[in-house]
Scaffold this motif. Structure first.
Motif, PDB file in Angstrom:
ATOM      1  N   LYS A 219       7.025  -0.737  39.721  1.00  0.00           N
ATOM      2  CA  LYS A 219       8.155  -1.779  39.188  1.00  0.00           C
ATOM      3  C   LYS A 219       8.985  -2.459  38.917  1.00  0.00           C
ATOM      4  CE  LYS A 219      11.617   0.823  41.172  1.00  0.00           C
ATOM      5  NZ  LYS A 219      13.490   1.113  40.845  1.00  0.00           N
TER       6      LYS A 219
ATOM      7  N   GLN B  79       6.306   0.929  56.508  1.00  0.00           N
ATOM      8  CA  GLN B  79       5.186   0.099  57.015  1.00  0.00           C
ATOM      9  C   GLN B  79       5.017  -1.165  56.833  1.00  0.00           C
ATOM     10  OE1 GLN B  79       2.126   1.524  54.310  1.00  0.00           O
ATOM     11  NE2 GLN B  79       1.497   3.108  55.908  1.00  0.00           N
TER      12      GLN B  79
ATOM     13  N   TRP C 219      11.547   9.152  43.834  1.00  0.00           N
ATOM     14  CA  TRP C 219      10.884   9.460  42.687  1.00  0.00           C
ATOM     15  C   TRP C 219      10.270  10.499  41.571  1.00  0.00           C
ATOM     16  CZ3 TRP C 219       5.980  10.463  43.636  1.00  0.00           C
ATOM     17  CH2 TRP C 219       5.509  10.620  44.371  1.00  0.00           C
TER      18      TRP C 219
ATOM     19  N   GLY D 196      11.138   2.843  51.814  1.00  0.00           N
ATOM     20  CA  GLY D 196      10.104   3.356  51.524  1.00  0.00           C
ATOM     21  C   GLY D 196       8.830   3.046  51.782  1.00  0.00           C
TER      22      GLY D 196
ATOM     23  N   ALA E  37       9.483  -3.990  47.922  1.00  0.00           N
ATOM     24  CA  ALA E  37       9.084  -3.087  48.177  1.00  0.00           C
ATOM     25  C   ALA E  37       9.704  -1.935  47.547  1.00  0.00           C
ATOM     26  CB  ALA E  37       9.336  -2.502  49.480  1.00  0.00           C
TER      27      ALA E  37
ATOM     28  N   THR F 169       6.232   2.291  51.327  1.00  0.00           N
ATOM     29  CA  THR F 169       6.085   1.078  51.939  1.00  0.00           C
ATOM     30  C   THR F 169       6.275   0.490  52.706  1.00  0.00           C
ATOM     31  OG1 THR F 169       4.797   1.112  49.464  1.00  0.00           O
ATOM     32  CG2 THR F 169       5.110  -1.439  50.229  1.00  0.00           C
ATOM     33  N   ALA F 170       7.252  -0.065  52.548  1.00  0.00           N
ATOM     34  CA  ALA F 170       9.134  -0.971  53.217  1.00  0.00           C
ATOM     35  C   ALA F 170       8.466  -0.619  54.337  1.00  0.00           C
ATOM     36  CB  ALA F 170      10.340  -1.060  53.032  1.00  0.00           C
TER      37      ALA F 170
ATOM     38  N   LYS G  48      12.868  13.276  49.536  1.00  0.00           N
ATOM     39  CA  LYS G  48      12.446  12.350  49.167  1.00  0.00           C
ATOM     40  C   LYS G  48      10.598  12.192  50.388  1.00  0.00           C
ATOM     41  CE  LYS G  48      16.178   8.520  48.882  1.00  0.00           C
ATOM     42  NZ  LYS G  48      15.225   7.823  47.723  1.00  0.00           N
TER      43      LYS G  48
HETATM   44  O1  N01 Z   1       8.551   3.489  47.070  1.00  0.00           O
HETATM   45  P1  N01 Z   1       9.621   4.037  47.484  1.00  0.00           P
HETATM   46  P2  N01 Z   1       7.296   3.189  48.174  1.00  0.00           P
HETATM   47  N1  N01 Z   1      18.155  -1.923  44.838  1.00  0.00           N
HETATM   48  O2  N01 Z   1       9.809   4.758  45.475  1.00  0.00           O
HETATM   49  C1  N01 Z   1      14.363   1.359  47.068  1.00  0.00           C
HETATM   50  C2  N01 Z   1       3.171   6.210  49.136  1.00  0.00           C
HETATM   51  N2  N01 Z   1       3.042   6.030  49.911  1.00  0.00           N
HETATM   52  O3  N01 Z   1       6.181   2.401  47.353  1.00  0.00           O
HETATM   53  O4  N01 Z   1      15.821   5.351  48.004  1.00  0.00           O
HETATM   54  C3  N01 Z   1      17.866  -1.579  46.574  1.00  0.00           C
HETATM   55  O5  N01 Z   1       9.622   5.008  48.163  1.00  0.00           O
HETATM   56  C4  N01 Z   1      14.818   2.556  47.454  1.00  0.00           C
HETATM   57  O6  N01 Z   1      16.019   2.153  47.641  1.00  0.00           O
HETATM   58  P3  N01 Z   1      16.838   4.190  47.383  1.00  0.00           P
HETATM   59  C5  N01 Z   1       4.241   7.777  49.431  1.00  0.00           C
HETATM   60  O7  N01 Z   1       3.974   8.544  48.292  1.00  0.00           O
HETATM   61  C6  N01 Z   1       2.449   6.503  50.284  1.00  0.00           C
HETATM   62  O8  N01 Z   1       8.203   2.867  49.332  1.00  0.00           O
HETATM   63  O9  N01 Z   1      16.195   3.872  45.935  1.00  0.00           O
HETATM   64  N3  N01 Z   1      16.771  -0.731  46.617  1.00  0.00           N
HETATM   65  C7  N01 Z   1      13.466   2.771  48.473  1.00  0.00           C
HETATM   66  O10 N01 Z   1      14.447   2.162  49.736  1.00  0.00           O
HETATM   67  C8  N01 Z   1       5.584   7.349  48.523  1.00  0.00           C
HETATM   68  O11 N01 Z   1       6.318   7.797  48.266  1.00  0.00           O
HETATM   69  C9  N01 Z   1       2.406   5.509  51.951  1.00  0.00           C
HETATM   70  O12 N01 Z   1      18.140   3.679  46.709  1.00  0.00           O
HETATM   71  C10 N01 Z   1      15.757  -0.182  45.523  1.00  0.00           C
HETATM   72  C11 N01 Z   1      12.384   1.507  47.937  1.00  0.00           C
HETATM   73  O13 N01 Z   1      12.520   0.370  46.744  1.00  0.00           O
HETATM   74  C12 N01 Z   1       5.422   6.350  47.578  1.00  0.00           C
HETATM   75  O14 N01 Z   1       3.962   5.670  46.660  1.00  0.00           O
HETATM   76  C13 N01 Z   1       3.028   3.918  51.283  1.00  0.00           C
HETATM   77  C14 N01 Z   1      15.778  -0.713  44.436  1.00  0.00           C
HETATM   78  C15 N01 Z   1      11.126   2.240  47.166  1.00  0.00           C
HETATM   79  O15 N01 Z   1      10.674   2.877  47.881  1.00  0.00           O
HETATM   80  C16 N01 Z   1       6.226   5.036  46.947  1.00  0.00           C
HETATM   81  O16 N01 Z   1       6.398   4.546  48.092  1.00  0.00           O
HETATM   82  C17 N01 Z   1       3.419   3.533  50.386  1.00  0.00           C
HETATM   83  C18 N01 Z   1      17.218  -1.419  44.028  1.00  0.00           C
HETATM   84  N4  N01 Z   1      17.739  -1.885  42.819  1.00  0.00           N
HETATM   85  C19 N01 Z   1       3.449   4.959  48.963  1.00  0.00           C
HETATM   86  N5  N01 Z   1      14.870  -0.318  43.752  1.00  0.00           N
HETATM   87  C20 N01 Z   1       1.827   5.789  52.911  1.00  0.00           C
HETATM   88  O17 N01 Z   1       0.921   6.766  52.623  1.00  0.00           O
HETATM   89  C21 N01 Z   1      14.305   0.328  44.930  1.00  0.00           C
HETATM   90  N6  N01 Z   1      14.661  -0.083  46.078  1.00  0.00           N
HETATM   91  C22 N01 Z   1       2.284   5.541  53.924  1.00  0.00           C
END
Ligand code: N01
Ligand code: FAD
Length: 542
Positions: free
Chosen positions: A154, A197, A501, A192, A386, A194-195, A336
Motif C-alpha cells: 500500500k 520485525q 487484510w 503488523g 510498515a 513487518t513492523a 489477524k
Molecule cells: O502488513 P499488515 P505487514 N494508519 O497489514 C497499520 C506477511 N509477513 O507488512 O491493523 C495507521 O499486517 C496496520 O494497522 P491496523 C504476513 O503474512 C510475514 O506487517 O490496520 N496504521 C497494521 O498495524 C503478514 O500478515 C512476515 O489497524 C496503519 C500495519 O500498518 C503480511 O505479510 C513478516 C494504517 C500493517 O500490517 C503483511 O504484514 C512480514 C494507517 N492508515 C510480513 N494503514 C513474517 O513471516 C496500515 N496501518 C515474519
C-alpha cells in the motif's frame, strides 16, 4: 472434445508465460522445462526472489523454520543447502533463491525489469497475448500468474506526506544500501508482522523511536538462533518424512494433523497451561496454532490462549500502561496473522522508545518535520511505513487481464475473487493462479502450497498435451461450489469478523470477502488430487 468457441491452436512464442520470479515463478519455470514445455518468466524487479528481493528492511526474516520454508522438489538441493539459522534472514533466503536460479539454469528464460501490463485471451486463436512495459508483445498457450499474494505494498497516503522534509521508507521497497539510522529520530507506522520485525532493530540504532500503533497484535517469540550442523544433519537424514508430514498437515508445517483433536476448552487447565508454556518456550507461531487448531473457531478456546499471550506481554513490558496498550483487545488471536518476533515486547522497556496509541489519538497529518496526531506533534528525521499490502488480488488487478469476450478479471471479481480451487477462474481459459485467492496460500507455509500448485499445474498441462486438449477452463457451477465452500469453512471460524487484510479491510473500497481457504493444506491437496484423478472434474476441457 472440440470446443466450437476456440479454433485449433496457433503457434505461440512460448507454451507458457509466467508472471513473477519469486518462489512460485522460479519453480514453475523449472517444472515446465522438465516436462518439455517452453516458458518465459517476466519479473518487474531487477532480480529474482519476489518477496525476498523486495523486503530488505532491517529484521526481515521468515516465520517458518528454514528447513521447512524451502523447496522439497530436489533432494540434492535440500541436502546441499546449509541454513545458518532456525529462521533465516532475508539475505539468506534471497541467496538461496539466487542459488536455485543458477543451479537449475533458470535465468536464461527470465526477463527482469519487465512488468506485464496486460494479458488478453484471444478466443479466435486460442492463446494469450501478453504485453509488457517494455513494449513486448508475446503469445503463449497458457498464462501462469505467479504474482504473489503480498507483493503490492500500500502506498502511504497520509495527508501531508509529500511535505515531509526527512527520509521516508516503505518496508516493502527498502533500499539496497544500508540505511544508517544512528542518532536519528525515527517514526514507524504500523504494528503488523513487518513492523514487529523492524521495531527492535530500529530501536537499537535510532536516537529515539516512536511507534504509531493503531491495532495491537498478538506476537509469539521466535526463539531464533543458529541451526547447529548436527541438528540440520539429523533433520536432513529423514527429510522426506518431515516433508510428507508438512504436506498432509493443516498449515504446511511438520506438525501432524491430530487424529482425534481434543477441544482446547476440554483440556484440564493445568495441562493446557503446561502445553502453552512449553510452546511459548520453544517459540513459533505456527506450532502454537497447530497445537490448538480450534482457537480459530471456538471463542472460549481463543479467549484462553489470547489471555495467556496477554499475560506474557504484561510480564515482559515493565510500564503497565504501555503493556496494556500492547495487549490486543480488538480481535481474537490468530484472526489477524499471528506474528513472530525477536524481543518485540522487550523493546518497549528501552528508554528511547515511545508507543503512541492511534486509536486514542489518530494521525492528523504528516508535517514538514514530523507527524501530528490529534494531541501532539512528534518531531522526526525518518518515517518508516510498515503499513501492509493490497493482498491477494492487488498484483493481479495491476495487470489488465481479459478473458472470454474481453471480460476483465477486475470486473469478474468486482464482488470478490471467484475461483475454482484458487487455481483458475471461469471466463479465463488456460490461465492458472499460483496460491490464488481461495486456496490455503497465506494461511500456510507458502512454499509447501506453492510447490503443490506448481506441480498440479504442470501435471495438468502435460495431461492436456497428451490428450490433445487445447483448452481448460473452470466451469461456472464448479467455481460457484468452491466459492461457497471456502466461505462456509471460513464462516465456521472467527476470522471473517475481524478487520484484516485477509478480508481486504485494509484497502478502502475493497469488497469484504475472506480470501484464504481454511480447510487445511493436507485436505486441500487431496481435493486437488481427486479433481485431477477424475479427468479434471469441474473444468471444461476442449
Ligand atoms: O502488513 P499488515 P505487514 N494508519 O497489514 C497499520 C506477511 N509477513 O507488512 O491493523 C495507521 O499486517 C496496520 O494497522 P491496523 C504476513 O503474512 C510475514 O506487517 O490496520 N496504521 C497494521 O498495524 C503478514 O500478515 C512476515 O489497524 C496503519 C500495519 O500498518 C503480511 O505479510 C513478516 C494504517 C500493517 O500490517 C503483511 O504484514 C512480514 C494507517 N492508515 C510480513 N494503514 C513474517 O513471516 C496500515 N496501518 C515474519
Ligand atoms: P512473490 O515472492 O511475492 O513474488 C511475486 C513476484 O511477482 C514479485 O517479484 C513481483 O515483482 C512480481 N510481479 C507481480 N506483478 C508483476 C507484473 N505485473 N509483472 C511482472 N512481475 C510482477 N510466507 C510464509 O509462508 N512464511 C513466511 O515466513 C513469510 N514471510 C513473509 C515476509 C514478508 C515480509 C512478506 C511480504 C511475505 C512473507 N510470506 C511468508 C509470504 C511470501 O510472500 C511467500 O512465502 C512467498 O515468498 C511468495 O512467493 P511467490 O513467488 O508466490 O510471490
Amino acid at each position: 472434445m472440440n470446443d466450437p468457441r476456440i479454433t485449433p491452436p496457433q503457434a505461440t512464442d512460448f507454451d507458457v508465460a509466467i508472471v513473477g520470479a519469486g518462489f512460485a515463478g522460479l519453480y514453475m519455470l523449472h517444472r515446465l522445462r522438465e516436462a518439455g514445455f517452453t516458458a518465459r518468466v517476466y519479473e518487474a524487479g531487477d532480480g529474482v526472489g519476489g518477496t525476498w528481493y523486495w523486503n530488505r528492511y532491517p529484521g526481515a526474516r521468515c516465520d517458518i523454520e528454514s528447513v521447512d520454508y524451502s523447496y522439497s522438489f530436489s533432494p540434492e538441493l535440500e541436502q546441499d543447502w546449509q541454513w545458518s539459522e532456525r529462521y533465516p534472514r532475508q539475505p539468506e533466503i534471497l541467496a538461496y533463491l539466487n542459488h536455485v536460479a543458477d543451479r537449475f539454469d533458470l535465468r536464461r528464460d527470465i526477463e527482469l525489469q519487465t512488468r506485464v501490463t496486460a494479458a488478453h485471451f484471444d478466443e479466435q486463436a486460442g492463446l494469450w497475448r501478453v504485453e509488457t512495459d517494455r513494449g513486448q508483445h508475446v503469445t503463449a498457450r497458457y498464462c501462469v500468474m505467479a504474482t504473489g499474494c503480498l507483493s503490492l505494498p500500500k502506498q502511504p497516503d497520509f495527508p501531508g506526506v509529500e511535505r515531509f522534509a526527512g527520509d521516508c521508507y516503505l518496508t516493502a521497497a527498502w533500499p539496497r544500501q544500508d540505511v544508517d539510522l544512528t542518532g536519528k529520530r525515527v517514526g514507524v507506522i504500523g504494528t503488523g508482522s513487518t513492523a514487529i520485525q523492524v521495531i527492535p532493530q530500529v530501536a537499537r540504532q535510532a536516537a529515539h523511536l516512536t511507534v504509531f500503533q493503531r491495532t495491537a497484535n498478538f506476537s509469539v517469540p521466535a526463539r531464533n538462533g543458529p541451526l547447529p550442523a548436527a541438528e540440520q544433519q539429523r533433520i536432513k537424514a529423514d527429510y522426506r518424512a518431515r516433508r510428507d508430514i508438512s504436506r498432509d498437515s493443516l498449515f504446511g508445517v511438520p506438525v501432524p494433523m491430530p487424529a482425534a483433536p481434543r477441544r482446547t476448552r476440554d483440556i484440564p487447565p493445568a495441562e493446557l497451561r503446561q502445553t502453552l508454556e512449553t510452546l511459548w518456550a520453544q517459540g513459533g507461531a505456527m506450532s502454537l496454532l497447530a497445537a490448538a487448531p480450534d482457537v480459530i473457531a471456538d471463542p472460549e478456546a481463543n479467549a484462553i490462549v489470547a489471555e495467556f499471550v496477554r499475560e506474557k506481554i504484561r510480564a515482559t513490558v515493565k510500564d503497565p500502561k504501555v503493556a496494556e496498550l500492547l495487549c490486543p483487545s480488538t480481535h481474537p488471536l490468530g484472526t489477524k496473522r499471528l506474528c513472530l518476533d525477536t524481543e518485540y515486547y522487550e523493546t518497549y522497556n528501552r528508554d528511547n522508545v515511545t508507543l503512541v496509541d492511534l486509536r486514542a489519538t489518530p494521525i492528523e497529518r504528516i508535517t514538514e518535520h514530523g507527524l501530528r496526531t490529534s494531541d501532539a506533534e512528534y518531531p522526526l528525521d525518518v518515517l518508516i511505513f510498515a503499513t501492509g499490502f493490497d493482498a491477494m488480488t492487488g498484483a493481479l488487478n495491476g495487470i489488465d487481464i481479459r478473458g472470454r469476450g474481453g471480460l476483465a478479471l477486475k470486473q469478474a471479481w468486482a464482488q470478490g475473487p471467484q475461483t475454482y480451487l484458487g487455481l483458475a477462474s471461469t471466463g479465463f481459459p488456460n490461465m492458472f493462479l499460483i496460491t490464488g485467492p481461495q486456496s490455503p496460500s497465506v494461511f500456510s507455509n507458502m512454499v509447501v502450497s506453492i510447490e503443490q500448485h506448481v506441480e498440479w499445474i504442470a501435471d495438468c498441462m502435460a495431461y492436456l498435451r497428451q490428450q490433445g486438449i487445447a483448452c481448460i477452463e473452470a466451469s461456472a457451477p464448479a467455481q460457484a461450489g468452491w466459492v461457497a465452500h471456502v466461505a462456509d469453512v471460513a464462516n465456521g471460524t472467527l476470522l471473517p469478523q475481524t478487520d484484516s487484510w485477509y478480508v481486504g479491510a485494509n484497502v478502502p473500497g475493497k469488497p469484504r470477502v475472506f480470501t484464504p481457504y481454511l480447510g487445511g493444506v493436507g485436505p486441500y491437496r487431496q481435493q486437488c488430487q481427486q479433481v485431477a484423478a477424475k479427468g479434471y472434474e469441474g473444468f471444461e476441457l476442449g
